[in-house]
Design an enzyme around this catalytic site. Structure first.
Site, PDB file in Angstrom:
ATOM      1  N   HIS A 116      46.370  34.982  31.362  1.00 25.03           N
ATOM      2  CA  HIS A 116      46.359  33.616  31.783  1.00 25.03           C
ATOM      3  C   HIS A 116      45.362  32.825  30.788  1.00 25.03           C
ATOM      4  O   HIS A 116      44.574  32.193  31.176  1.00 25.03           O
ATOM      5  CB  HIS A 116      46.002  33.259  33.089  1.00 25.03           C
ATOM      6  CG  HIS A 116      45.315  34.037  33.738  1.00 25.03           C
ATOM      7  ND1 HIS A 116      43.763  33.969  33.759  1.00 25.03           N
ATOM      8  CD2 HIS A 116      45.154  34.683  34.991  1.00 25.03           C
ATOM      9  CE1 HIS A 116      43.134  34.484  34.709  1.00 25.03           C
ATOM     10  NE2 HIS A 116      44.347  35.197  35.391  1.00 25.03           N
ATOM     11  N   HIS A 154      40.124  43.144  45.864  1.00 25.48           N
ATOM     12  CA  HIS A 154      40.570  41.599  45.156  1.00 25.48           C
ATOM     13  C   HIS A 154      42.017  41.622  45.354  1.00 25.48           C
ATOM     14  O   HIS A 154      42.798  42.503  44.922  1.00 25.48           O
ATOM     15  CB  HIS A 154      40.121  41.647  43.904  1.00 25.48           C
ATOM     16  CG  HIS A 154      40.215  40.504  42.982  1.00 25.48           C
ATOM     17  ND1 HIS A 154      40.197  39.255  43.526  1.00 25.48           N
ATOM     18  CD2 HIS A 154      40.114  40.209  41.893  1.00 25.48           C
ATOM     19  CE1 HIS A 154      40.290  38.467  42.644  1.00 25.48           C
ATOM     20  NE2 HIS A 154      40.213  38.971  41.424  1.00 25.48           N
ATOM     21  N   GLU A 210      44.000  39.407  43.335  1.00 29.80           N
ATOM     22  CA  GLU A 210      44.590  39.006  42.400  1.00 29.80           C
ATOM     23  C   GLU A 210      45.576  40.050  41.958  1.00 29.80           C
ATOM     24  O   GLU A 210      45.068  41.077  41.905  1.00 29.80           O
ATOM     25  CB  GLU A 210      43.500  38.578  41.185  1.00 29.80           C
ATOM     26  CG  GLU A 210      44.350  37.991  40.151  1.00 29.80           C
ATOM     27  CD  GLU A 210      43.268  37.185  39.094  1.00 29.80           C
ATOM     28  OE1 GLU A 210      42.254  37.483  39.058  1.00 29.80           O
ATOM     29  OE2 GLU A 210      43.842  36.322  38.271  1.00 29.80           O
ATOM     30  N   ASP A 254      46.641  41.797  39.592  1.00 29.41           N
ATOM     31  CA  ASP A 254      46.332  42.727  38.574  1.00 29.41           C
ATOM     32  C   ASP A 254      45.946  43.929  39.213  1.00 29.41           C
ATOM     33  O   ASP A 254      45.487  45.211  38.752  1.00 29.41           O
ATOM     34  CB  ASP A 254      45.698  42.506  37.226  1.00 29.41           C
ATOM     35  CG  ASP A 254      44.286  41.703  37.714  1.00 29.41           C
ATOM     36  OD1 ASP A 254      44.368  40.803  38.881  1.00 29.41           O
ATOM     37  OD2 ASP A 254      43.205  41.571  36.992  1.00 29.41           O
ATOM     38  N   HIS A 279      35.419  36.438  41.413  1.00 25.24           N
ATOM     39  CA  HIS A 279      35.722  35.175  41.172  1.00 25.24           C
ATOM     40  C   HIS A 279      36.897  34.332  41.765  1.00 25.24           C
ATOM     41  O   HIS A 279      37.309  33.427  41.560  1.00 25.24           O
ATOM     42  CB  HIS A 279      36.218  34.916  39.588  1.00 25.24           C
ATOM     43  CG  HIS A 279      37.370  35.579  39.222  1.00 25.24           C
ATOM     44  ND1 HIS A 279      38.694  35.059  38.778  1.00 25.24           N
ATOM     45  CD2 HIS A 279      37.901  36.888  39.378  1.00 25.24           C
ATOM     46  CE1 HIS A 279      39.576  35.699  38.456  1.00 25.24           C
ATOM     47  NE2 HIS A 279      39.156  37.068  39.002  1.00 25.24           N
ATOM     48  N   ASP A 307      36.338  43.443  39.476  1.00 27.15           N
ATOM     49  CA  ASP A 307      36.474  42.366  38.440  1.00 27.15           C
ATOM     50  C   ASP A 307      34.845  42.522  37.781  1.00 27.15           C
ATOM     51  O   ASP A 307      34.599  42.375  36.388  1.00 27.15           O
ATOM     52  CB  ASP A 307      36.588  41.225  38.456  1.00 27.15           C
ATOM     53  CG  ASP A 307      38.266  40.842  38.399  1.00 27.15           C
ATOM     54  OD1 ASP A 307      38.988  41.609  37.679  1.00 27.15           O
ATOM     55  OD2 ASP A 307      38.821  39.962  39.152  1.00 27.15           O
ATOM     56  N   TYR A 355      34.433  38.854  28.946  1.00 26.08           N
ATOM     57  CA  TYR A 355      34.934  38.790  30.119  1.00 26.08           C
ATOM     58  C   TYR A 355      34.271  37.999  31.142  1.00 26.08           C
ATOM     59  O   TYR A 355      34.821  36.937  31.597  1.00 26.08           O
ATOM     60  CB  TYR A 355      35.086  40.297  30.633  1.00 26.08           C
ATOM     61  CG  TYR A 355      35.879  40.335  32.094  1.00 26.08           C
ATOM     62  CD1 TYR A 355      37.033  40.877  32.061  1.00 26.08           C
ATOM     63  CD2 TYR A 355      35.378  40.066  33.264  1.00 26.08           C
ATOM     64  CE1 TYR A 355      37.923  40.895  33.213  1.00 26.08           C
ATOM     65  CE2 TYR A 355      36.131  39.920  34.419  1.00 26.08           C
ATOM     66  CZ  TYR A 355      37.287  40.579  34.203  1.00 26.08           C
ATOM     67  OH  TYR A 355      38.083  40.600  35.730  1.00 26.08           O
ATOM     68  N   HIS A 377      38.291  46.842  35.529  1.00 21.97           N
ATOM     69  CA  HIS A 377      39.000  46.781  34.105  1.00 21.97           C
ATOM     70  C   HIS A 377      38.076  47.506  33.286  1.00 21.97           C
ATOM     71  O   HIS A 377      36.785  47.497  33.149  1.00 21.97           O
ATOM     72  CB  HIS A 377      39.060  45.361  33.807  1.00 21.97           C
ATOM     73  CG  HIS A 377      39.883  44.575  34.475  1.00 21.97           C
ATOM     74  ND1 HIS A 377      41.236  44.435  34.515  1.00 21.97           N
ATOM     75  CD2 HIS A 377      39.524  43.481  35.392  1.00 21.97           C
ATOM     76  CE1 HIS A 377      41.784  43.660  35.294  1.00 21.97           C
ATOM     77  NE2 HIS A 377      40.786  42.987  35.770  1.00 21.97           N
TER      78      HIS A 377
END
Ligand code: FEO
Length: 386
Positions: A24, A78, A80, A82, A144, A163, A191, A222
């Site tokens: 994004h 998390h 999100e 991904d 986040h 993350d 990052y 990640h």
């Protein structure tokens, strides 16, 4: 696809996304990984999953260790997607598996994306015994997303950090010590700058919790897993979230007929003469993400644009919109630019720098049409006097 053993009974079952080039808006020239971890204990536990399109690859790695229907817990650190997109697939294959998420925000988010699943919520201080091992949940809200949490296994001294401490870095090697450390740190910095910069206060709160833990491995969501350079990455997170800066100036500009470019060049040279290092970014040739990575540790930020139709150039407006969102509080900043008649761009830039939390340390530098040698010399003196 095989799982990779990271400890006896603990496997990396994630995927490598070699081709991802944008997350994004954050350019990810080195791709990424979506890390998931499988723990074989009395209760079979999967920690996090992967992004859309990679579920089957994750499944094949899980299947190389165990029949997926045997999974008892899916820990979703998390929401999100991904990290969570594989949750419904695993849930459908393992009907007895509980989906463990934070309350109330993890539950709210997972329900919104995936509907009703057999959820079990956890909060700060909760633990889950999975046999020989325990999992402790540490909420890290707004690091986040509101739901974010990390999971710690005291028996293994592993922090499953999602993350936090991650990097968008595709690599076939799983650890910090078998990759080029300078690249790993560079990507960890990028990052942090592009995902976590805005949440420095929350990062400080989370670091206080992390300091209480005895950690031998940080299994990120990640990029690579930290096992040999844990104090270094925690120290860097501390410095970044405290806003510590170096004697470095970032100069960002666009130009129409080279006049604003001449000003940018003069500013950069003056900072060099002052003993600073410089990041010099023609916005046409650099990405927002790379510039913000440099802003993270730079003391000064100078942004310039000429005026076009009473506005700053859209390229600079786009950068400032991105910068303002990440809020580089306390950076010493100023605006500059050439103009022909209105010259509104310079005030507009200054307004955006202030809105991003920067401290304006020099009055707007405006030069009519083409900067003269005298004007540029005056600008240089102003920089040297900062
Ligand atoms: Fe890697 Fe916030 O997702």
């Amino acid at each position: 696809m095989n799982a990779i053993k990271i400890r006896d009974g603990i496997y990396w079952v994630g995927v490598i996304d070699w081709s991802m080039r944008s997350f994004h808006g954050y350019d990810t020239q080195r791709g990424s990984t979506y890390n998931a971890y499988l723990i074989i204990d009395d209760k079979i536990t999967l920690i996090d999953t992967v992004k859309h399109g990679f579920e089957e690859e994750m499944l094949s790695r899980i299947s190389s260790v165990i029949e997926p229907s045997k999974i008892d817990y899916i820990i979703s650190n998390h929401v999100e997607p991904d990290h969570s997109f594989g949750v419904p697939l695993i849930s459908s294959l393992a009907p007895n598996a509980k989906v463990v998420t934070s309350a109330p925000n993890g539950l709210k988010g997972l329900r919104a994306y995936y509907g009703e699943l057999p959820y079990e919520t956890v909060k700060a201080g909760d633990t889950l015994s999975i046999g020989k091992r325990t999992l402790a949940f540490v909420p890290t809200p707004m690091l986040h997303w509101p739901d974010s949490m990390v999971t710690y296994c005291p028996e293994e001294k592993i922090l499953f950090s999602n993350d936090a401490f991650g990097q968008h870095l595709a690599s076939g090697k799983r650890y910090d010590d078998d990759n080029d450390l300078s690249i790993v740190i560079e990507e960890a910095k990028k990052y942090y700058a592009n995902i976590l910069f805005l949440y420095a206060k929350q990062a400080q709160t989370a670091l206080k919790e992390v300091h209480k833990l005895d950690i031998e491995m940080i299994a990120t969501g990640h990029g690579i897993i930290w096992r040999s350079h844990i104090p270094e990455i925690i120290d860097l997170y501390n410095k970044w979230s405290l806003g510590e800066t170096e004697d470095r100036a970032v100069v960002v500009f666009d130009s129409m007929w080279h006049s604003t470019e001449k000003m940018a060049h003069t500013i950069a040279e003056a900072f060099i003469d002052k003993g600073f290092s410089v990041g010099y970014y023609d916005i046409q040739k650099n990405t927002h993400a790379d510039i913000m990575t440099d802003v993270l540790t730079s003391r000064y930020l100078a942004v310039g644009s000429p005026t076009l139709n009473n506005q700053m150039l859209p390229t600079i407006a786009g950068f400032l919109c991105y910068m303002k969102g990440l809020a580089p509080k306390g950076r010493k900043a100023f605006a500059f630019g050439s103009y022909g008649w209105g010259g509104q761009s310079i005030q507009q830039i200054e307004d955006e720098l202030k809105a991003g939390g920067c401290e304006i340390v020099m009055d707007k530098v405006r030069m009519l049409y083409v900067p003269s040698a005298e004007q540029l010399a005056g600008l240089r003196d102003q920089i040297l006097a900062l």
